[in-house]
Motif scaffolding. Structure first.
Motif, PDB file in Angstrom:
ATOM      1  N   ASP A 157      26.112 -11.864 -41.160  1.00  0.00           N
ATOM      2  CA  ASP A 157      24.795 -12.493 -41.297  1.00  0.00           C
ATOM      3  C   ASP A 157      23.760 -11.427 -41.669  1.00  0.00           C
ATOM      4  O   ASP A 157      23.934 -10.240 -41.387  1.00  0.00           O
ATOM      5  CB  ASP A 157      24.402 -13.177 -39.988  1.00  0.00           C
ATOM      6  CG  ASP A 157      23.315 -14.229 -40.176  1.00  0.00           C
ATOM      7  OD1 ASP A 157      22.873 -14.447 -41.330  1.00  0.00           O
ATOM      8  OD2 ASP A 157      22.902 -14.832 -39.168  1.00  0.00           O
ATOM      9  N   GLU A 158      22.681 -11.870 -42.306  1.00  0.00           N
ATOM     10  CA  GLU A 158      21.551 -10.982 -42.592  1.00  0.00           C
ATOM     11  C   GLU A 158      20.307 -11.825 -42.826  1.00  0.00           C
ATOM     12  O   GLU A 158      20.310 -12.724 -43.674  1.00  0.00           O
ATOM     13  CB  GLU A 158      21.812 -10.097 -43.807  1.00  0.00           C
ATOM     14  CG  GLU A 158      20.660  -9.143 -44.087  1.00  0.00           C
ATOM     15  CD  GLU A 158      20.926  -8.204 -45.255  1.00  0.00           C
ATOM     16  OE1 GLU A 158      19.982  -7.502 -45.663  1.00  0.00           O
ATOM     17  OE2 GLU A 158      22.067  -8.180 -45.766  1.00  0.00           O
ATOM     18  N   PHE A 159      19.264 -11.538 -42.078  1.00  0.00           N
ATOM     19  CA  PHE A 159      18.009 -12.262 -42.220  1.00  0.00           C
ATOM     20  C   PHE A 159      17.093 -11.527 -43.195  1.00  0.00           C
ATOM     21  O   PHE A 159      16.827 -10.330 -43.003  1.00  0.00           O
ATOM     22  CB  PHE A 159      17.302 -12.380 -40.864  1.00  0.00           C
ATOM     23  CG  PHE A 159      17.787 -13.523 -40.020  1.00  0.00           C
ATOM     24  CD1 PHE A 159      16.935 -14.553 -39.673  1.00  0.00           C
ATOM     25  CD2 PHE A 159      19.101 -13.579 -39.579  1.00  0.00           C
ATOM     26  CE1 PHE A 159      17.383 -15.611 -38.895  1.00  0.00           C
ATOM     27  CE2 PHE A 159      19.556 -14.623 -38.799  1.00  0.00           C
ATOM     28  CZ  PHE A 159      18.699 -15.649 -38.458  1.00  0.00           C
ATOM     29  N   PRO A 160      16.603 -12.213 -44.225  1.00  0.00           N
ATOM     30  CA  PRO A 160      15.586 -11.586 -45.073  1.00  0.00           C
ATOM     31  C   PRO A 160      14.274 -11.464 -44.313  1.00  0.00           C
ATOM     32  O   PRO A 160      14.115 -12.015 -43.222  1.00  0.00           O
ATOM     33  CB  PRO A 160      15.457 -12.559 -46.257  1.00  0.00           C
ATOM     34  CG  PRO A 160      15.928 -13.864 -45.717  1.00  0.00           C
ATOM     35  CD  PRO A 160      16.944 -13.566 -44.659  1.00  0.00           C
ATOM     36  N   ASP A 161      13.338 -10.725 -44.891  1.00  0.00           N
ATOM     37  CA  ASP A 161      12.023 -10.600 -44.273  1.00  0.00           C
ATOM     38  C   ASP A 161      11.338 -11.957 -44.216  1.00  0.00           C
ATOM     39  O   ASP A 161      11.430 -12.757 -45.160  1.00  0.00           O
ATOM     40  CB  ASP A 161      11.153  -9.620 -45.059  1.00  0.00           C
ATOM     41  CG  ASP A 161      11.674  -8.183 -44.974  1.00  0.00           C
ATOM     42  OD1 ASP A 161      12.364  -7.874 -43.992  1.00  0.00           O
ATOM     43  OD2 ASP A 161      11.402  -7.404 -45.907  1.00  0.00           O
ATOM     44  N   ASN A 247      21.629 -17.219 -46.961  1.00  0.00           N
ATOM     45  CA  ASN A 247      22.997 -17.609 -47.290  1.00  0.00           C
ATOM     46  C   ASN A 247      23.569 -16.773 -48.426  1.00  0.00           C
ATOM     47  O   ASN A 247      24.764 -16.469 -48.432  1.00  0.00           O
ATOM     48  CB  ASN A 247      23.043 -19.106 -47.636  1.00  0.00           C
ATOM     49  CG  ASN A 247      23.000 -19.978 -46.401  1.00  0.00           C
ATOM     50  OD1 ASN A 247      24.003 -20.188 -45.735  1.00  0.00           O
ATOM     51  ND2 ASN A 247      21.819 -20.491 -46.076  1.00  0.00           N
ATOM     52  N   LEU A 248      22.731 -16.385 -49.388  1.00  0.00           N
ATOM     53  CA  LEU A 248      23.192 -15.479 -50.436  1.00  0.00           C
ATOM     54  C   LEU A 248      23.628 -14.138 -49.844  1.00  0.00           C
ATOM     55  O   LEU A 248      24.627 -13.559 -50.272  1.00  0.00           O
ATOM     56  CB  LEU A 248      22.080 -15.257 -51.462  1.00  0.00           C
ATOM     57  CG  LEU A 248      21.907 -16.355 -52.511  1.00  0.00           C
ATOM     58  CD1 LEU A 248      20.542 -16.239 -53.187  1.00  0.00           C
ATOM     59  CD2 LEU A 248      23.026 -16.277 -53.550  1.00  0.00           C
ATOM     60  N   HIS A 279      28.711 -23.933 -52.232  1.00  0.00           N
ATOM     61  CA  HIS A 279      28.206 -23.858 -53.609  1.00  0.00           C
ATOM     62  C   HIS A 279      28.146 -22.410 -54.086  1.00  0.00           C
ATOM     63  O   HIS A 279      28.594 -22.087 -55.207  1.00  0.00           O
ATOM     64  CB  HIS A 279      26.810 -24.484 -53.694  1.00  0.00           C
ATOM     65  CG  HIS A 279      26.136 -24.243 -55.012  1.00  0.00           C
ATOM     66  ND1 HIS A 279      26.510 -24.871 -56.172  1.00  0.00           N
ATOM     67  CD2 HIS A 279      25.106 -23.419 -55.348  1.00  0.00           C
ATOM     68  CE1 HIS A 279      25.751 -24.459 -57.172  1.00  0.00           C
ATOM     69  NE2 HIS A 279      24.892 -23.574 -56.694  1.00  0.00           N
ATOM     70  N   LEU A 280      27.616 -21.513 -53.251  1.00  0.00           N
ATOM     71  CA  LEU A 280      27.477 -20.117 -53.654  1.00  0.00           C
ATOM     72  C   LEU A 280      28.843 -19.474 -53.886  1.00  0.00           C
ATOM     73  O   LEU A 280      29.021 -18.718 -54.847  1.00  0.00           O
ATOM     74  CB  LEU A 280      26.710 -19.344 -52.586  1.00  0.00           C
ATOM     75  CG  LEU A 280      25.251 -19.785 -52.358  1.00  0.00           C
ATOM     76  CD1 LEU A 280      24.651 -19.028 -51.184  1.00  0.00           C
ATOM     77  CD2 LEU A 280      24.412 -19.588 -53.615  1.00  0.00           C
ATOM     78  N   LEU A 281      29.813 -19.763 -53.028  1.00  0.00           N
ATOM     79  CA  LEU A 281      31.144 -19.180 -53.192  1.00  0.00           C
ATOM     80  C   LEU A 281      31.870 -19.776 -54.394  1.00  0.00           C
ATOM     81  O   LEU A 281      32.652 -19.093 -55.056  1.00  0.00           O
ATOM     82  CB  LEU A 281      31.973 -19.378 -51.923  1.00  0.00           C
ATOM     83  CG  LEU A 281      31.425 -18.735 -50.646  1.00  0.00           C
ATOM     84  CD1 LEU A 281      32.408 -18.934 -49.497  1.00  0.00           C
ATOM     85  CD2 LEU A 281      31.113 -17.266 -50.832  1.00  0.00           C
TER      86      LEU A 281
END
Length: 299
Positions: A157-161, A247-248, A279-281
């Motif tokens: 996981d990674e949260f954008p600003d 999600n990206l 969808h992204l994958l």
């Protein structure tokens, strides 16, 4: 990469993950590449078992530490085990992976899954300094990875600003000539989901949450509110952009932690992420999303 029949649990039919990729359930893409030329990612959507309060509708969840729930979670692991993922990924910040695996190591050393303990690292977005062992990260991902003999799990996981302002907060939108769709109120959704969790087993609940109709409805509600800048939580194009950005980043980290072509990952993630991640994958030449429904339907 089919499961070894000698390692499949007694009483369960063999499951060929490659066959699932070739003949996917409704809404999932067929594989266009041989298994040794792609990275399969099984997207297991789930509710948050420790009730962190991060979603718009937060149903009451049966206590995962209760004996009947522990038995059901063991049954879920029985269903997932024949998939034989090479990697189990979890919805935890990628920069906290070392701490996540410190915790995983304590479970591999014999700490029971049903003990009342508090563990670190924290679930992103929570005010509390730690998260309980009730989390699906422990109850599903650690349990499965331990059974498979994995020495670690991967945090992706990674949260954008977070934007400081949202210009859509003050924008007047004329809806007099438009008829917006009618979505249930969060309280109504909470009541419905609570009832679902109370009367379903863990496997049945995840089967419901990963059903195509449920995945589609959940995503359409969120996307519609963001597009129309509806006055709801997540109801802004700014928030929708944040959601897709997050999600990206997850998709990037899934690609990053895979060993290479022919690898198979299983990602334990909140069910609201599944449709957008799929969808992204699908758009990525290197990654192929796989539904967990065929193994959840095993009885």
């Amino acid at each position: 990469m089919s499961p070894d029949p000698e390692q499949t649990r007694d009483g369960l039919p063999e499951v060929d993950p490659c066959e699932i990729a070739r003949n996917p359930p409704e809404g999932w893409p067929e594989s266009e590449s041989p298994p040794d030329e792609r990275i399969d990612v099984v997207l297991l959507g789930t509710h948050h078992m420790d009730e962190p309060g991060l979603d718009e509708a937060d149903p009451a969840v049966p206590d995962p530490l209760a004996p009947d729930q522990q038995a059901q979670l063991s049954t879920l692991a029985d269903r997932l085990e024949p998939l034989r993922p090479d990697t189990v990924a979890v919805e935890r910040p990628h920069d906290r992976e070392s701490a996540v695996n410190d915790l995983y190591a304590t479970y591999r050393d014999g700490q029971a899954y049903d003990e009342e303990v508090r563990v670190t690292p924290p679930d992103p977005g929570r005010d509390e300094p730690d998260t309980e062992c009730r989390s699906e990260v422990v109850q599903i991902a650690f349990r499965l990875a331990d059974r498979l003999g994995h020495d670690r799990v991967r945090a992706v996981d990674e949260f954008p600003d977070v934007p400081e302002t949202d210009p859509f907060d003050d924008r007047e939108i004329d809806t007099s000539r438009k008829t917006p769709p009618t979505w249930p109120e969060p309280e109504e959704m909470e009541q419905k989901r609570t009832a679902q969790l109370e009367r379903k087993t863990v496997v049945e609940a995840l089967r419901y949450q990963n059903d195509e109709e449920r995945l589609s409805q959940n995503h359409r509600e969120m996307f519609d509110r963001g597009l129309r800048a509806a006055d709801e939580q997540f109801g802004s194009p700014v928030n929708l952009t944040f959601w897709y950005d997050r999600n990206l980043r997850m998709a990037h980290h899934l690609w990053r932690v895979a060993d290479g072509a022919g690898d198979r990952l299983l990602f334990v993630v909140g069910s609201g992420h599944v449709r957008v991640l799929r969808h992204l994958l699908t758009e990525s030449p290197a990654l192929h999303p796989v539904s967990p429904l065929p193994v959840l339907r095993v009885e």
